[in-house]
Each structure stands twice: as C-alpha cells, then as structure tokens.
Design an enzyme around this catalytic site. Structure first.
Site, PDB file in Angstrom:
ATOM      1  N   LYS A   1      -8.702 -17.054 -23.322  1.00  0.00           N
ATOM      2  CA  LYS A   1      -8.894 -15.651 -22.953  1.00  0.00           C
ATOM      3  C   LYS A   1      -9.342 -15.590 -21.500  1.00  0.00           C
ATOM      4  CE  LYS A   1     -11.941 -12.643 -22.659  1.00  0.00           C
ATOM      5  NZ  LYS A   1     -11.415 -11.960 -21.444  1.00  0.00           N
TER       6      LYS A   1
ATOM      7  N   GLY B   1     -18.911 -18.462 -17.072  1.00  0.00           N
ATOM      8  CA  GLY B   1     -19.237 -17.076 -16.749  1.00  0.00           C
ATOM      9  C   GLY B   1     -20.725 -16.877 -16.611  1.00  0.00           C
ATOM     10  N   SER B   2     -21.188 -15.702 -17.050  1.00  0.00           N
ATOM     11  CA  SER B   2     -22.579 -15.321 -16.796  1.00  0.00           C
ATOM     12  C   SER B   2     -23.528 -15.894 -17.848  1.00  0.00           C
ATOM     13  CB  SER B   2     -22.698 -13.794 -16.788  1.00  0.00           C
ATOM     14  OG  SER B   2     -22.379 -13.285 -18.063  1.00  0.00           O
TER      15      SER B   2
ATOM     16  N   GLU C   1     -20.378 -23.475 -18.592  1.00  0.00           N
ATOM     17  CA  GLU C   1     -20.478 -23.697 -17.145  1.00  0.00           C
ATOM     18  C   GLU C   1     -20.893 -22.357 -16.551  1.00  0.00           C
ATOM     19  OE1 GLU C   1     -20.181 -23.561 -13.633  1.00  0.00           O
ATOM     20  OE2 GLU C   1     -18.006 -23.871 -13.635  1.00  0.00           O
TER      21      GLU C   1
HETATM   22  P1  NAI Z   1     -18.900 -12.439 -17.714  1.00  0.00           P
HETATM   23  O1  NAI Z   1     -19.725 -13.571 -18.162  1.00  0.00           O
HETATM   24  O2  NAI Z   1     -19.072 -11.121 -18.397  1.00  0.00           O
HETATM   25  O3  NAI Z   1     -17.333 -12.824 -17.803  1.00  0.00           O
HETATM   26  C1  NAI Z   1     -16.814 -14.134 -17.890  1.00  0.00           C
HETATM   27  C2  NAI Z   1     -15.839 -14.219 -19.056  1.00  0.00           C
HETATM   28  O4  NAI Z   1     -16.534 -13.956 -20.268  1.00  0.00           O
HETATM   29  C3  NAI Z   1     -14.702 -13.201 -19.010  1.00  0.00           C
HETATM   30  O5  NAI Z   1     -13.517 -13.789 -19.528  1.00  0.00           O
HETATM   31  C4  NAI Z   1     -15.183 -12.128 -19.964  1.00  0.00           C
HETATM   32  O6  NAI Z   1     -14.130 -11.379 -20.531  1.00  0.00           O
HETATM   33  C5  NAI Z   1     -15.873 -12.950 -21.017  1.00  0.00           C
HETATM   34  N1  NAI Z   1     -16.867 -12.227 -21.814  1.00  0.00           N
HETATM   35  C6  NAI Z   1     -17.629 -11.165 -21.436  1.00  0.00           C
HETATM   36  N2  NAI Z   1     -18.408 -10.773 -22.452  1.00  0.00           N
HETATM   37  C7  NAI Z   1     -18.154 -11.581 -23.500  1.00  0.00           C
HETATM   38  C8  NAI Z   1     -18.660 -11.682 -24.825  1.00  0.00           C
HETATM   39  N3  NAI Z   1     -19.599 -10.851 -25.280  1.00  0.00           N
HETATM   40  N4  NAI Z   1     -18.183 -12.659 -25.625  1.00  0.00           N
HETATM   41  C9  NAI Z   1     -17.262 -13.512 -25.185  1.00  0.00           C
HETATM   42  N5  NAI Z   1     -16.735 -13.468 -23.947  1.00  0.00           N
HETATM   43  C10 NAI Z   1     -17.179 -12.514 -23.106  1.00  0.00           C
HETATM   44  O7  NAI Z   1     -19.152 -12.255 -16.162  1.00  0.00           O
HETATM   45  P2  NAI Z   1     -18.937 -10.926 -15.274  1.00  0.00           P
HETATM   46  O8  NAI Z   1     -19.518  -9.751 -15.973  1.00  0.00           O
HETATM   47  O9  NAI Z   1     -17.520 -10.865 -14.911  1.00  0.00           O
HETATM   48  O10 NAI Z   1     -19.804 -11.271 -13.995  1.00  0.00           O
HETATM   49  C11 NAI Z   1     -21.216 -11.060 -14.001  1.00  0.00           C
HETATM   50  C12 NAI Z   1     -21.954 -12.157 -13.297  1.00  0.00           C
HETATM   51  O11 NAI Z   1     -21.750 -13.388 -14.000  1.00  0.00           O
HETATM   52  C13 NAI Z   1     -21.493 -12.462 -11.893  1.00  0.00           C
HETATM   53  O12 NAI Z   1     -22.090 -11.584 -10.968  1.00  0.00           O
HETATM   54  C14 NAI Z   1     -21.965 -13.869 -11.729  1.00  0.00           C
HETATM   55  O13 NAI Z   1     -23.340 -13.880 -11.424  1.00  0.00           O
HETATM   56  C15 NAI Z   1     -21.766 -14.479 -13.100  1.00  0.00           C
HETATM   57  N6  NAI Z   1     -20.479 -15.218 -13.184  1.00  0.00           N
HETATM   58  C16 NAI Z   1     -20.492 -16.574 -12.981  1.00  0.00           C
HETATM   59  C17 NAI Z   1     -19.315 -17.278 -12.963  1.00  0.00           C
HETATM   60  C18 NAI Z   1     -19.296 -18.742 -12.730  1.00  0.00           C
HETATM   61  O14 NAI Z   1     -18.363 -19.259 -12.153  1.00  0.00           O
HETATM   62  N7  NAI Z   1     -20.261 -19.483 -13.209  1.00  0.00           N
HETATM   63  C19 NAI Z   1     -18.016 -16.619 -13.114  1.00  0.00           C
HETATM   64  C20 NAI Z   1     -18.108 -15.205 -13.380  1.00  0.00           C
HETATM   65  C21 NAI Z   1     -19.315 -14.550 -13.394  1.00  0.00           C
HETATM   66 MG    MG Z   2     -19.797  -9.188 -18.031  1.00  0.00          MG
END
Ligand code: NAI
Ligand code: MG
Length: 514
Positions: free
Chosen positions: A203, A256-257, A278
């Site tokens: 996903k 992700g976050s 990660e």
């Molecule tokens: P996010 O953690 O919400 O998104 C990352 C992935 O997780 C996306 O594919 C999203 O659809 C999925 N996701 C979101 N909610 C989920 C859930 N409840 N269950 C399963 N999957 C879920 O990150 P977002 O909101 O795009 O960015 C927020 C902050 O997260 C950023 O400002 C940054 O600080 C951090 N981040 C860190 C990353 C890294 O490379 N370590 C990459 C992206 C975000």
């Molecule tokens: Mg998010």
C-alpha cells in the site's frame, strides 16, 4: 477523470514535456493491481492525487476499502498457499525474475522519474539519476540472495539425530510505504521480501500511488507470477489499517510516522503479527573545528535540505564547534539562500521541490513560527514561497539559530527544509546533547581527528553514523533506527531476517545394523 495537463500552464514556469508512457499512465482509470492485472474496486470510490508542485489534481486513484484489501490479500494468500513463487519456482527462477525487474526499472528510468516527480515534487533528475538506479540495484542485490538463503546444521546430538534448519518465507507480507521517495521506499522492502519467497500486498502512500502501480506492471513483465505482488491504493486509516488487521497477513513492513507505527504495533497485538518499522528521526550532525570545512558545509547543507527536508535521516540538528560557529553559520546562510527551488518537472533543474501537501507545508511553517515565539532567530528563509512558486507547497530553505535544546524545533521531526544550528564546546558535551533525543536513526560527525571520530561514532546511539559524509546508503549495508526511530534493519543480509522464518527440523535415525 483524465489527467490535467501540467505543462506550460499560464501561471506556471516551464516544465519538461511528459513521456508518452507517462501520458498513457495518467490516462488510466483508477484501479488497484491485484492478481496480475489492474482491478476495479468494488464501490468505485476514488481519491484525488495532487501535484504538490502546482497544487492541482493530477490523477484519480482507486480508494480501496476493507473489502478491496481483502481481495488483494486473498490473491497474495492464494499465491503463497499454492507455492507459485516458491514450490513451483526454483530459487534461481526467483533470482532471474528479480534481476530482470531491476533491469526493467533501469530501462524505465525516465518514466519513473516523471511519475515520482509529478506525485511528490522531487526534482525529476534526482529521481531519475538517484532513486531509480538505487532501486534497480536493490533488486539486483537481493536477486542474488534468492539462491543463497542457506539453513544450518546443529550438533544437537552426536548420534541418532540429524538437526538442521531451513529459512522459509514469512508468507503474506503487507508493505506500507511513505511518499518521500515513492519508488525507492517500495524497493527497499519489496526486493528482500520477494527474494525470500513472500507474496506481497503493497500500500503506497495515498499521495504517491503512481510508481508502485507501474512497478507492479513491470513485475509481471519480469516473470513474477500473478498474485505474488499486489498493490492497493487508498488512505492509511482505511486501506492501511485493513492490511494491518487482516488475519491472513503474516507480517507488516512499515515506513512512516511514529504515531502510525504505534497504532500498527497496537493492532498487531491481536494476532501477534510480525512488524518491522522504519520511522523518523532528528538526526544530530556534528562539525568539529578541525574538519574539512568546505566538505562539512556542503554535507551539512544537503543533510538537512535534501528532498526539502523530507527524509527520515534529515540532519536537522546541526552542532558546530565554538570558534568556527559564527563563520560556519554565515557560510550556511549564503549556501541555503542560493538553493534553487521549483517544480519537480521544472525544465531548468532545481535543487529542491515543494513539500508534499498543503498540510505538511502548514505544519512546517507552524514549527518555524513556534521557534520564533520561543525566541529563536530565523537567519534565512522561514516563509512560504511567493512568485511563480505560489501555487505549490513551497517553503524557503530555513536556518534557525539562538535555540536551546528544549525547543520543539530542536526536538521534533520537522520534515521540511529547516535546520537548527547550535554551538558546542567539546566532545563529551556534544555527545550527551546529541543522545538527548527519543530518536536514533542517524548521526553525522565531521572531523579529521581519528580519536574524535571513534569516540563520537562509538557513543552516539543511532543506527547509522556517517563520518565526513552524509546520507549514503547501499543495498549491502544495514539501515534502521534505535529508540523510537524503528525496529529491525532493512538492507543487507539483515533485511532477510525481517522476511524469513527459521524452521528447525529434528530427524531421528537408527544404526541399520542393530
Ligand atoms: P504516515 O505515517 O501517516 O504515512 C505513512 C504511510 O502510512 C502511508 O502509506 C499512509 O497511508 C500509511 N498510514 C497512515 N495511517 C495509517 C494507519 N492508521 N494504518 C496503517 N497505515 C497507515 O505519515 P504522514 O502523515 O504522511 O506524515 C507525517 C509525518 O510522519 C511526517 O511529517 C514525518 O515526520 C513522518 N514521516 C516519516 C517518514 C520516514 O521516512 N520515516 C515518511 C513519511 C512521514
Ligand atoms: Mg498520517
């Protein structure tokens, strides 16, 4: 809805023209990729994919719900249970398929470059010349591992017992990836997962679905059987959560976050699903006065500003030794202000692109404002960009000084082109301050003194330490975070542990002459 032509709009700067294959892809209806083909969702819901360089809708993606995720997981489960990728194919068949997929990624560099540049605003040349070869290399590296996953034998008993282990795939793996390097983040997880014989449901982030869907098409061309690699597009809280909660998924690999990671770990308690994570960071980058300062300046600049700060490893806490501090900050400001910022597909290549969404831009500007009200000094940047960049989600490269260690801008991951610069006195002091963080993904140290370098590299709690360099990764080298930056190591031999189970087999035998 068809694609919107993003080229040469009245109010926009010139962009390169879209490749024919990219035009074809943008004309495709919103579907997921399940069991070897683009597949409609049951209810036909869609979500707009926004081009962050222009703020305009770019494509409509299928918005998978729980039932659609179930269809994709069943496809992967069936492929796993039938052994189409394991029993019916040999390790060297898998090796060849993965090698071919790496070659196909390289062949389609231009297409992937444009798809990711459109979706996430990353400068097209950086995707084409950086992410694409790195992704291809990942498949080439893990292709080799498909034929090298040996078990072991054990001296459990001297006679009458032969004990050995085999490494089996975990089974069905759900991969959830972010939007900051869409193709590369998928490759990091997919290549080891597939090499180990797993079947996958990926996903991608809702902001960046295009390259993952295209990769799934290429996987079929590479000879990977239908059902082995499926892609569901949709929002995290629905499609992502459904994948995490699905009882037929054996393992989740997530980037992700931290907040979402917590929700995944919580959900995984139900069936004790395997989870690797990660996550983010607030990586300290330390410049000693004896360093090669030109090298340190350029490295520190890109450590934070690269990809507009949207990197898990961003070196956004910069510690500069007293004595060179004032001069170094001045030089940084000159360099940061000279960075060019523009559309992912700008015809004159820019250093940096926009942030991914309106929301992320607002968050980043919020961190900058909170630093100001905490008494910090914004020595350059700090604003949303105006002029020809006013339509997209652009923030100026920003350098902040006069901060204390307890400020949010020093503690929290900002994920924008924002660095906090602080002076330090000596080694012990800076190590303590660098370790004073809930994160531990990466750290940098710039010095020509071997003792200093070893001391810092040894004592900093982070998964990667870069010495007189920053940001390098290789498929052969383990990568991941300590503390709240993650769980498990991707890349290298270590990543295979994330995608295999070890099975021990005890086999009794008797002396035939007795
Ligand atoms: P996010 O953690 O919400 O998104 C990352 C992935 O997780 C996306 O594919 C999203 O659809 C999925 N996701 C979101 N909610 C989920 C859930 N409840 N269950 C399963 N999957 C879920 O990150 P977002 O909101 O795009 O960015 C927020 C902050 O997260 C950023 O400002 C940054 O600080 C951090 N981040 C860190 C990353 C890294 O490379 N370590 C990459 C992206 C975000
Ligand atoms: Mg998010």
């Amino acid at each position: 809805m068809m694609s919107i032509d993003v080229r040469n709009g009245d109010h926009l700067p010139a962009t390169i023209s879209l490749d024919l294959e990219v035009q074809r892809i943008l004309g495709l209806p919103p579907k997921m990729f399940v069991n070897g083909a683009r597949t409609e969702t049951r209810r036909g819901a869609t979500l707009d994919v926004i081009n962050p360089s222009t703020g305009e809708a770019l494509w409509r993606a299928a918005e998978a719900d729980r039932d659609d995720v179930d269809v994709a997981v069943r496809s992967a489960r069936a492929a796993a249970d039938l052994g189409v990728w394991t029993v019916r194919m040999s390790p060297s068949d898998r090796q060849r398929c993965l090698w071919r997929l790496g070659d196909l990624i390289a062949r389609e560099a231009r297409v992937f470059g444009q798809l990711d540049a459109l979706d996430c605003g990353r400068p097209v040349s950086r995707v084409e010349l950086g992410d694409v070869p790195a992704s291809a290399e990942h498949f080439a590296y893990y292709a080799g591992w498909a034929t090298k996953l040996n078990g072991r034998t054990f001296p459990a008993d001297t006679r009458g017992m032969h004990v050995y282990s085999v490494r089996e795939p975990v089974g069905v793996v759900g991969l959830i990836t972010p939007w900051n390097y869409p193709l590369l983040m998928a490759a990091w997880k997919l290549a080891p997962a597939l090499a180990a014989g797993n079947c996958v449901v990926l996903k991608p982030a809702e902001q960046t679905p295009l390259s993952a869907l295209y990769l799934a098409e290429l996987a079929i061309e590479a000879g990977i059987p239908e059902g082995v690699f499926n892609v569901v597009t949709g929002i995290g809280a629905v499609a992502g959560a459904a994948l995490v909660e699905h009882p037929a998924v054996d393992k989740i690999g997530f980037t992700g976050s931290v907040d979402v990671a917590r929700s995944i770990v919580r959900a995984s308690a139900v069936d004790l699903k395997r989870v690797s994570l990660e996550l983010g960071g607030k990586s300290p980058n330390i410049v000693f006065a004896d360093a090669d300062l030109d090298l340190a300046l350029e490295g520190s600049l890109w450590a934070t500003m690269g990809n507009s700060g949207q990197s898990c490893t961003a070196g956004s806490r910069l510690y500069v030794q007293e004595g060179i501090y004032e001069e170094f900050v001045q030089a940084l400001v000159v360099r940061a202000s000279s960075l060019t910022v523009g559309a992912g597909l700008a015809s004159e290549a820019c250093d940096l692109g926009p942030l991914i969404t309106d929301r992320q831009m607002t968050r980043v500007l919020g961190w900058i404002d909170s630093a100001k009200s905490d008494g910090a000094t914004v020595v350059c940047g700090g604003q949303r960009m105006a002029g020809e960049n006013a339509q997209g989600f652009y923030v100026e490269p920003t350098v902040i000084t006069d901060v204390t260690d307890d400020l949010d801008v020093v503690k929290e991951e900002i994920f924008g082109p924002v660095m906090a610069v602080m002076p330090f006195r000596d080694c012990d002091e800076v190590i303590e301050r660098a370790n004073n963080s809930r994160f531990g993904l990466a750290a940098g140290v710039w010095s020509n003194d071997l003792s200093t370098v070893h001391e810092v590299a040894g004592r900093i709690r982070a998964g990667t330490i870069w010495v007189n360099t920053w940001g390098l990764t290789s498929p052969a080298v383990p990568f991941g975070g300590m503390k709240q930056s993650g769980k498990g190591r991707e890349m290298g031999e270590d990543a295979l542990d994330l995608y295999t189970e070890t099975k021990s087999i005890w086999m009794g035998w008797q002396n035939p002459s007795k």
